[in-house]
Design an enzyme around this catalytic site. Structure first.
Site, PDB file in Angstrom:
ATOM      1  N   GLY B 177      30.127 -57.397  11.693  1.00  0.00           N
ATOM      2  CA  GLY B 177      31.566 -57.169  11.724  1.00  0.00           C
ATOM      3  C   GLY B 177      31.906 -56.258  12.887  1.00  0.00           C
ATOM      4  O   GLY B 177      31.149 -56.129  13.846  1.00  0.00           O
ATOM      5  N   ILE B 179      31.989 -52.988  13.196  1.00  0.00           N
ATOM      6  CA  ILE B 179      31.084 -51.869  13.501  1.00  0.00           C
ATOM      7  C   ILE B 179      29.776 -52.400  14.080  1.00  0.00           C
ATOM      8  O   ILE B 179      29.238 -51.847  15.035  1.00  0.00           O
ATOM      9  CB  ILE B 179      30.825 -50.990  12.249  1.00  0.00           C
ATOM     10  CG1 ILE B 179      32.152 -50.474  11.684  1.00  0.00           C
ATOM     11  CG2 ILE B 179      29.937 -49.798  12.621  1.00  0.00           C
ATOM     12  CD1 ILE B 179      32.009 -49.608  10.434  1.00  0.00           C
ATOM     13  N   ALA B 255      25.372 -48.358   6.152  1.00  0.00           N
ATOM     14  CA  ALA B 255      26.294 -49.142   5.322  1.00  0.00           C
ATOM     15  C   ALA B 255      26.560 -48.384   4.021  1.00  0.00           C
ATOM     16  O   ALA B 255      27.323 -47.416   4.007  1.00  0.00           O
ATOM     17  CB  ALA B 255      25.691 -50.516   5.062  1.00  0.00           C
ATOM     18  N   ARG B 256      25.911 -48.796   2.949  1.00  0.00           N
ATOM     19  CA  ARG B 256      26.046 -48.130   1.663  1.00  0.00           C
ATOM     20  C   ARG B 256      24.679 -48.119   0.997  1.00  0.00           C
ATOM     21  O   ARG B 256      23.881 -49.049   1.175  1.00  0.00           O
ATOM     22  CB  ARG B 256      27.053 -48.875   0.768  1.00  0.00           C
ATOM     23  CG  ARG B 256      28.516 -48.664   1.130  1.00  0.00           C
ATOM     24  CD  ARG B 256      28.981 -47.234   0.898  1.00  0.00           C
ATOM     25  NE  ARG B 256      30.395 -47.022   1.163  1.00  0.00           N
ATOM     26  CZ  ARG B 256      30.890 -46.602   2.338  1.00  0.00           C
ATOM     27  NH1 ARG B 256      30.083 -46.378   3.353  1.00  0.00           N
ATOM     28  NH2 ARG B 256      32.187 -46.407   2.466  1.00  0.00           N
ATOM     29  N   GLU B 284      24.235 -41.471  -5.002  1.00  0.00           N
ATOM     30  CA  GLU B 284      24.878 -40.587  -4.035  1.00  0.00           C
ATOM     31  C   GLU B 284      25.931 -39.767  -4.751  1.00  0.00           C
ATOM     32  O   GLU B 284      26.749 -40.351  -5.463  1.00  0.00           O
ATOM     33  CB  GLU B 284      25.506 -41.429  -2.926  1.00  0.00           C
ATOM     34  CG  GLU B 284      25.953 -40.616  -1.740  1.00  0.00           C
ATOM     35  CD  GLU B 284      26.424 -41.516  -0.595  1.00  0.00           C
ATOM     36  OE1 GLU B 284      27.600 -41.364  -0.215  1.00  0.00           O
ATOM     37  OE2 GLU B 284      25.643 -42.355  -0.116  1.00  0.00           O
ATOM     38  N   HIS B 303      25.962 -38.653   4.124  1.00  0.00           N
ATOM     39  CA  HIS B 303      27.153 -39.512   4.256  1.00  0.00           C
ATOM     40  C   HIS B 303      28.221 -38.838   5.113  1.00  0.00           C
ATOM     41  O   HIS B 303      29.349 -38.587   4.654  1.00  0.00           O
ATOM     42  CB  HIS B 303      27.707 -39.880   2.880  1.00  0.00           C
ATOM     43  CG  HIS B 303      28.512 -41.152   2.911  1.00  0.00           C
ATOM     44  ND1 HIS B 303      28.616 -42.010   1.848  1.00  0.00           N
ATOM     45  CD2 HIS B 303      29.250 -41.719   3.903  1.00  0.00           C
ATOM     46  CE1 HIS B 303      29.398 -43.032   2.166  1.00  0.00           C
ATOM     47  NE2 HIS B 303      29.786 -42.872   3.420  1.00  0.00           N
TER      48      HIS B 303
END
Lengths: 340, 340
Positions: B177, B179, B255-256, B284, B303
């Site tokens: 995408g 990013i 990302a996550r 997290e 993060h």
């Protein structure tokens, strides 16, 4: 009378030997395949005893080892250094020997270290690594005060600022030789403003003379030192120059330690005035207990900027080129001292 | 009956209010200057009591704070997140609210973190920072074995390898995408080979389908995860995928956390199979005592990849654009959930 030495006969190849070249035995023979056929390769072991007669010497990249070997060498007329910096060599070998450096061989790795060091400091990786080692999920605004204080956030942000972007920063590049230009090329996608400084002013692109340094330092959010270590550049960055930098500026030394006055740097770091990333120090190696070790807002690596897997192949390819020219009687390319 | 709220009257500007927009009081009012004149800005304090009637809600970027506020809100029809990731929001606000993210606002900072993390690992900065903290001038070959072992130098080098170059590496970009494309742009000067993976295959440039991931992982010296966290991508990188990576490969998660199986990652790191750089984890925040904290060859940041000084201005500029379209009855640009 020369004593036996550790000669690698695999390199004889049936050619008449014209030139004896000594190299550190620790370097893999594979990497010497590009050397001209007329070269007789003489592998020099660390802890060598007796004498070796060679015309060309490739010193060990660790100066302390190389200096142990020198007293055992006879007949050396040409030194081919594997490094860009050769400052210890002239005093050791004297003025009657030509010295070449490995110009260009380490441009990429040194420039990459510089970009890596800038990013590590802007992203506060030393802080986050300390937090990681402590094993507690915390962010910059919960961290020791000296981390937050140095960048002097004028306007407290919300959400709190936990790293910085390189984009938009003004970078002062002090030294605009091949490595300086490589750094500029690598910074291209990051939309920084680059101010260039070299010994002599130039145009296209604009390069300022080092005599204008004092006028440029107040604009520099990042200062990159990538210039040769000479008597002229010794102490170029001293108290007065550091005082001209904006609060929180980042000083990156990828050149040589003596370009910066260490006492002045320690003071500026301890005062929370600036940040620094150093691959080189003065003195070097930095002794235990030296105040630099415990300075805040500092990333210090032990002169490893160029030491990648590509180090030896690149440097030996450069040396092979000089040997070909030497055998052909052509001018050498990377002469840093011509024999008198 | 709505109770009094902390309304900033400086924003009234004499226009007839058409739209009440709630925002976290901690955000500087300066940053809201670009908002349309028809907006009535409602500053929402942390620890709010009572109820507030607003049509548009800009949640605090810290989810725990935002979740404390939600039960006090009435009449919300549109949520404008300041973040790219909005995964906690649908479950909290339900299906009858439209949710937009701050698409594009954090591309630059997130991409920069990714490049910074790659460089920090290739230059062994975690090792050198440990050495710096110990205050003893040492290099990689004198360091704890796990640092040297992971990259599995097949041929011992001389001089010893003390960092790696990015140049020439093969980078697998999982997620292509905005990013992902920004990361590719930033890697351009470093002469890497990029393999791109997205949900659907594309051409010009070549993007492989995620179904081909297993065939690409064995070629990847660096894997960058920059894809949305969805049910489809949960656990995308699990034991089987990690086992396909070459020895010493570097996994970068920008990302996550749930995209990677944490237990499998801990195993691979402890076994010295791979290296990793993570800005996100699962769970997290990472609790104290979690095994990830003490894994070797890992850089872990809490993060913070997007949290630069440009975070709030960029995200609020994006929100202002959505508000203008909402007021004009035009389609919104960054809808991640349309109200049912």
């Amino acid at each position: 009378m020369p004593v036996p030495y550790n000669q690698d006969v695999r390199f004889a190849r049936g050619s008449p030997f014209m030139l004896r070249v000594g190299y550190p035995s620790a370097i893999s023979a594979e990497l010497l395949r590009d050397f001209p056929r007329q070269v007789e390769l003489v592998s020099i072991v660390d802890g060598l005893d007796g004498e070796i007669e060679i015309e060309v010497w490739i010193p060990d990249p660790f100066p302390t080892r190389a200096m142990r070997v020198w007293p055992h060498l006879r007949g050396v007329r040409l030194v081919l250094s594997l490094l860009a910096g050769t400052e210890w060599i002239p005093a050791v070998v004297g003025p009657h020997v030509t010295i070449c450096n490995a110009h260009g061989a380490h441009n990429g790795s040194t420039a990459e270290w510089t970009v890596a060091a800038i990013f590590a400091m802007l992203k506060y990786f030393p802080l986050y690594l300390d937090i990681q080692r402590a094993g507690i999920w915390k962010r910059r605004f919960e961290a020791p005060a000296h981390y937050a204080a140095v960048t002097g956030d004028q306007h407290p942000h919300y959400p709190p600022v936990m790293l910085e972007e390189l984009a938009g920063k003004t970078v002062l590049l002090v030294g605009y030789g091949a490595i300086g230009q490589e750094i500029e090329r690598m910074l291209e996608p990051f939309r920084v403003q680059i101010l260039r400084v070299a010994r002599a002013a130039r145009v296209q692109p604009t390069v300022y003379s080092v005599t204008e340094l004092h006028a440029l330092l107040p604009r520099a959010e990042i200062v990159i030192l990538i210039l040769p270590s000479t008597e002229e550049t010794r102490g170029l960055i001293d108290r007065a120059q550091l005082a001209l930098l904006p609060q929180g500026a980042l000083l990156v030394n990828a050149a040589r330690g003596p370009v910066v006055n260490t006492d002045a740097l320690v003071e500026a770091l301890r005062a929370g005035r600036i940040r620094a990333a150093l691959d080189v120090t003065d003195p070097e190696p930095l002794p235990e207990g030296h105040p630099l070790w415990s300075c805040p807002n500092l990333l210090l690596t032990p002169h490893i900027g160029a030491s990648s897997p590509q180090f030896a192949p690149n440097a030996l390819r450069t040396a092979a080129g000089e040997l070909r020219r030497y055998l052909a009687g052509e001018p050498l390319r990377n002469v840093v001292q011509a024999a008198v």
